[in-house]
Write an enzyme that holds these catalytic residues in place. Structure first.
Site, short mmCIF file in Angstrom:
data_model
loop_
_atom_site.label_atom_id
_atom_site.label_comp_id
_atom_site.label_asym_id
_atom_site.label_seq_id
_atom_site.Cartn_x
_atom_site.Cartn_y
_atom_site.Cartn_z
N HIS A 185 1.16 -1.35 -0.08
CA HIS A 185 0.11 -0.47 -0.21
C HIS A 185 1.19 1.49 -0.11
O HIS A 185 0.74 2.43 0.36
CB HIS A 185 -0.71 -0.93 1.16
CG HIS A 185 -2.32 -0.52 1.49
ND1 HIS A 185 -2.14 -1.77 2.26
CD2 HIS A 185 -2.15 -2.14 0.37
CE1 HIS A 185 -3.82 -2.61 1.97
NE2 HIS A 185 -2.80 -2.64 0.37
C1 LIG Z 1 0.37 -7.50 -4.83
C2 LIG Z 1 -0.13 -6.34 -4.56
C3 LIG Z 1 -2.09 -7.11 -3.64
C4 LIG Z 1 -2.72 -5.53 -3.02
N1 LIG Z 1 -4.21 -6.17 -3.10
C5 LIG Z 1 -4.65 -4.80 -2.47
C6 LIG Z 1 -6.09 -5.20 -2.33
O1 LIG Z 1 -5.97 -6.07 -1.44
N2 LIG Z 1 -5.75 -4.15 -1.54
C7 LIG Z 1 -6.28 -2.50 -2.64
O2 LIG Z 1 -7.76 -2.05 -1.84
N3 LIG Z 1 -4.90 -2.71 -2.31
C8 LIG Z 1 -4.21 -3.70 -2.74
N4 LIG Z 1 -3.17 -3.10 -3.09
C9 LIG Z 1 -2.86 -1.59 -3.29
C10 LIG Z 1 -2.94 -1.07 -4.88
O3 LIG Z 1 -3.22 -2.09 -5.79
C11 LIG Z 1 -2.58 0.33 -5.21
O4 LIG Z 1 -2.49 1.09 -3.67
C12 LIG Z 1 -3.05 1.05 -5.82
O5 LIG Z 1 -2.94 0.04 -7.43
C13 LIG Z 1 -2.32 2.44 -6.70
O6 LIG Z 1 -2.75 2.58 -7.58
P1 LIG Z 1 -2.25 3.92 -8.02
O7 LIG Z 1 -2.72 4.42 -9.64
O8 LIG Z 1 -1.51 5.01 -7.79
O9 LIG Z 1 -0.37 3.00 -9.18
P2 LIG Z 1 -0.60 1.78 -9.44
O10 LIG Z 1 -1.69 1.18 -9.77
O11 LIG Z 1 1.12 1.04 -9.84
O12 LIG Z 1 -0.57 1.88 -11.44
C14 LIG Z 1 0.52 2.63 -11.54
C15 LIG Z 1 0.77 2.55 -13.51
O13 LIG Z 1 1.66 3.79 -14.08
C16 LIG Z 1 2.24 2.74 -14.82
N5 LIG Z 1 3.61 3.29 -14.90
C17 LIG Z 1 4.36 3.24 -13.67
N6 LIG Z 1 6.08 4.03 -14.67
C18 LIG Z 1 5.42 4.55 -15.38
C19 LIG Z 1 6.32 5.40 -16.86
N7 LIG Z 1 7.43 5.58 -16.42
N8 LIG Z 1 5.41 5.40 -17.89
C20 LIG Z 1 4.61 4.75 -17.90
N9 LIG Z 1 3.10 4.41 -16.99
C21 LIG Z 1 4.06 3.44 -16.24
C22 LIG Z 1 2.22 1.41 -14.01
O14 LIG Z 1 3.05 0.54 -15.19
C23 LIG Z 1 1.34 1.11 -13.72
O15 LIG Z 1 0.42 0.25 -15.12
C24 LIG Z 1 -1.44 -4.09 -4.10
C25 LIG Z 1 -1.28 -3.50 -4.34
C26 LIG Z 1 0.18 -4.81 -4.72
C27 LIG Z 1 1.05 -4.75 -6.32
#
Ligand SMILES: Cc1cc2nc3c(=O)[nH]c(=O)nc-3n(C[C@H](O)[C@H](O)[C@H](O)COP(=O)(O)OP(=O)(O)OC[C@H]3O[C@@H](n4cnc5c(N)ncnc54)[C@H](O)[C@@H]3O)c2cc1C
Ligand SMILES: *[C@@H]1O[C@H](CO)[C@@H](O)[C@H](O)[C@H]1NC(C)=O
Length: 609
Positions: free
Chosen positions: A541
């Protein structure tokens, strides 16, 4: 037997990687999301857009969707990963997904005092690399956090973020499908992210709730509604037993003004001498390109990569930029304030009810037909989590829970060390000592997870090469209170498993001693402390590295409207803006940030034009 299992899962893995078209068609025929297709482009069709969104997770996907609702705005979404495969959609395989190239594969830097039982003394920190971001590999647990979490954000000077004002964004993002809970004040049945109860639950979930009652805790009918505190069944972000990722929820729109380009990795934000962001540099298939934005660039690359991109673009701590040889654009505390929910991997109970997740039980065609025809059965379970308790230990400092107990009808032994052990980076020495002897037994695991960590980590860059992995410092137990709270959570759990409700199933704690902690008496505080330092469980998280705060907050990177201080036309909309980590599991809150972020961007530009 072991060899057969290995074979089956290798085949699944290979198919997953190669995405065999005929096999996918076959699965689609059997009802697994015939409609799930996203219109993508190989390259951008224009050299300039109104908006460029970087990253398509729960932060970026809603932004791309909502901005492209305005027909006159041209929107580009760049994502480093590829579209999710059909296997990402089967909840049971969630742990398997971490072993594929849908994971960036980050690991926490070793600090010599925590993660001592992990391979190379490093905990893994998986991140999704796919359309849909980490929501394509995560465990699907859907929790909104405590109301006071957001009131606290507002109290720090972040206007507009009090619970009362953001509830509408939680609702906007949600398509609530739990008929047992009818509460239109808190829920919406017409949003984007499907939320439902798990299609599969063992009697151990109910026993866990009963144990809570026996210990004097409350049962909460809906931890995402009026009352969070207490014991309740898990709500999942699934659509009739199949994963509902951010891409499924938000990117199935086909709009002529929205270009979605996967496998395009952004290398830096382009910023002119007037300190305005005017586009990005990105790479696809080994070739570098530039694309421009006339209105705004929105970074939604997640807590780790957004911080990295900001620093690569000259927005970060002055000293660090100097060290790296990156010209300074804006001195800012990027990469600081890193927070995570930490739990413990060493708390399992043996039960004599033959229902927990064990891969030997999956050599049973009935389970597959049950899933593919009706989307029921253990394949619909995100590998075991069934119930949650939000509770307070003696250290609780306000009306919020300081510990979450996550009941999981599975254990590290469920796949005999094939995926889970490796995915979580647990060393063979630890596995062989405390898990291997229990292979074949039914185990329930509880993760007691710290809700409001005092310790703060930090992200730095190794070099100015955008392809280098960043340095991830967890600093997990810098504040000793963090460890104390987890130990209290463990002790609460041990009490729970001594109730009639759970003793009925012969619940017995796994008392095999964790290597390195043999000198402490099993069950003593010192023993648990040693155990947690050895095998902490990361909830993944991570948040906080581009902190939102008012102008007078020296640590703030973005303002309460998510605009980067000191650089115009640049916003951050993802988990990195969270000043403080919310309770529970944070994806629902990231969707909320995405929805609210999109609304604020609309407000800015609709009043201007
Ligand atoms: C294994 C795992 C289990 C989890 N379990 C849970 C759960 O059960 N419940 C829950 O609520 N949360 C869970 N989480 C946490 C949750 O998934 C994240 O907090 C959430 O997805 C964050 O969203 P975000 O948009 O900030 O980032 P992310 O979802 O990480 O998305 C970021 C995106 O940006 C892309 N990106 C990165 N760098 C670049 C770049 N330079 N150029 C282009 N694209 C790029 C990445 O490829 C990714 O697709 C879990 C996470 C993981 C990894
Ligand atoms: C249980 O709920 C009641 C009513 O909301 C509340 O007064 C009480 O403090 C709660 N008990 C616990 C242990 O949280």
């Amino acid at each position: 037997m072991r060899e057969i299992l290995r074979l089956i899962f290798s085949v699944i893995l290979i198919i997953n990687l190669s995405e065999s078209a005929t096999f996918l068609d076959l699965l689609r025929q059997y009802g697994l999301d015939q409609s799930y297709q996203i219109a993508t482009r190989t390259l951008p069709t224009k050299s300039e857009y109104d908006f460029i969104v970087v990253g398509s997770g729960p932060g970026g996907a809603p932004v791309a969707n909502r901005l492209s609702e305005i027909g006159a705005w041209k929107v580009l979404l760049l994502e480093a990963g590829k579209p999710e495969g059909i296997f990402n959609q089967i909840p049971l395989l969630t742990e398997n997904a971490q072993m594929t190239n849908y994971n960036w594969g980050y690991r926490v830097e070793s600090d010599g005092k925590s993660c001592l039982g992990m391979k190379d003394l490093r905990c893994t920190w998986p991140r999704g690399k796919s359309l849909g971001g980490s929501s394509t590999i995560n465990n699907l647990i859907h929790t909104r956090g405590n109301k006071l979490d957001f009131d606290e954000w507002a109290n720090l000077g972040n206007y507009g973020w009090e619970y009362e004002k953001i509830l509408k964004y939680f609702k906007k993002s949600e398509r609530f499908r739990i008929p047992e809970i009818r509460d239109s004040f808190y829920h919406n049945t017409e949003g984007n992210v499907d939320v439902e109860y798990s299609q599969w639950r063992t009697p151990l979930a109910t026993a866990f709730l009963d144990a809570g009652k026996e210990c004097g805790y409350n049962i909460t009918q809906d931890y995402n509604g009026a009352e969070q505190m207490g014991f309740g069944y898990i709500q999942l972000a699934t659509d009739k037993g199949a994963r509902c990722s951010a891409s499924k929820a938000y990117l199935r729109v086909k709009r002529p003004n929205l270009d979605i380009v996967p496998s395009a990795r952004v290398l830096r934000v382009l910023i002119n001498s007037r300190k305005e962001a005017y586009g990005v540099e990105y790479e696809k298939n080994g070739k570098k390109y530039e694309v421009h934005a006339s209105k705004e660039v929105i970074l939604s690359a997640g807590t780790i990569d957004t911080a990295k991109l900001l620093i690569l673009s000259g927005i970060g701590p002055k000293d660090h930029l100097n060290e790296l040889g990156i010209p300074l654009v804006k001195d800012a505390k990027v990469g600081y304030n890193l927070q995570e929910h930490i739990a413990f991997w060493g708390l399992s109970f043996i039960v004599d009810l033959p229902v927990t997740i064990q891969f030997k039980r999956f050599i049973n065609p009935k389970l597959y037909s049950e899933y593919f025809f009706r989307r029921e059965g253990p394949l619909a379970s995100p590998a075991g989590p069934e119930a949650i308790a939000f509770v307070q230990t003696k250290y609780a400092q306000d009306a919020r829970p300081d510990i979450e107990l996550l009941q999981i009808s599975a254990a590290m032994t469920s796949d005999k060390g094939l995926f889970l052990r490796k995915g979580y980076g647990v060393s063979e020495r630890i596995y062989n000592a405390i898990y291997k002897p229990l292979e074949g037994k039914d185990l329930v695991t509880v993760w007691p997870s710290l809700q409001h960590p005092k310790s703060r980590g930090r992200i730095l860059l190794r070099s100015k090469n955008p392809y280098d992995e960043p340095i991830l410092k967890g600093n997990f137990f810098d504040d000793p209170l963090d460890l104390d709270v987890i130990v209290e959570g463990i002790k609460h759990t041990v009490k729970l498993f001594n109730t009639k409700a759970l003793k009925k199933y012969g619940a017995k704690i796994n008392s095999l001693k964790i290597p390195g902690c043999e000198q402490y008496e099993f069950g003593s505080d010192d023993y648990w402390k040693c155990g947690v330092l050895s095998i902490p469980a990361m909830e993944n998280h991570e948040c906080g590295t581009a902190k939102m705060g008012p102008k007078d907050d020296p640590d703030a990177v973005v303002d309460p409207e998510l605009r980067v201080y000191g650089v115009n036309r640049l916003r951050v909309v993802d988990a990195s803006v969270m000043p403080l980590i919310p309770d529970g599991h944070i994806t629902a809150s990231v969707y909320m940030v995405g929805e609210k972020g999109a609304d604020m961007i609309k407000n800015t530009w609709q009043t201007k034009s």
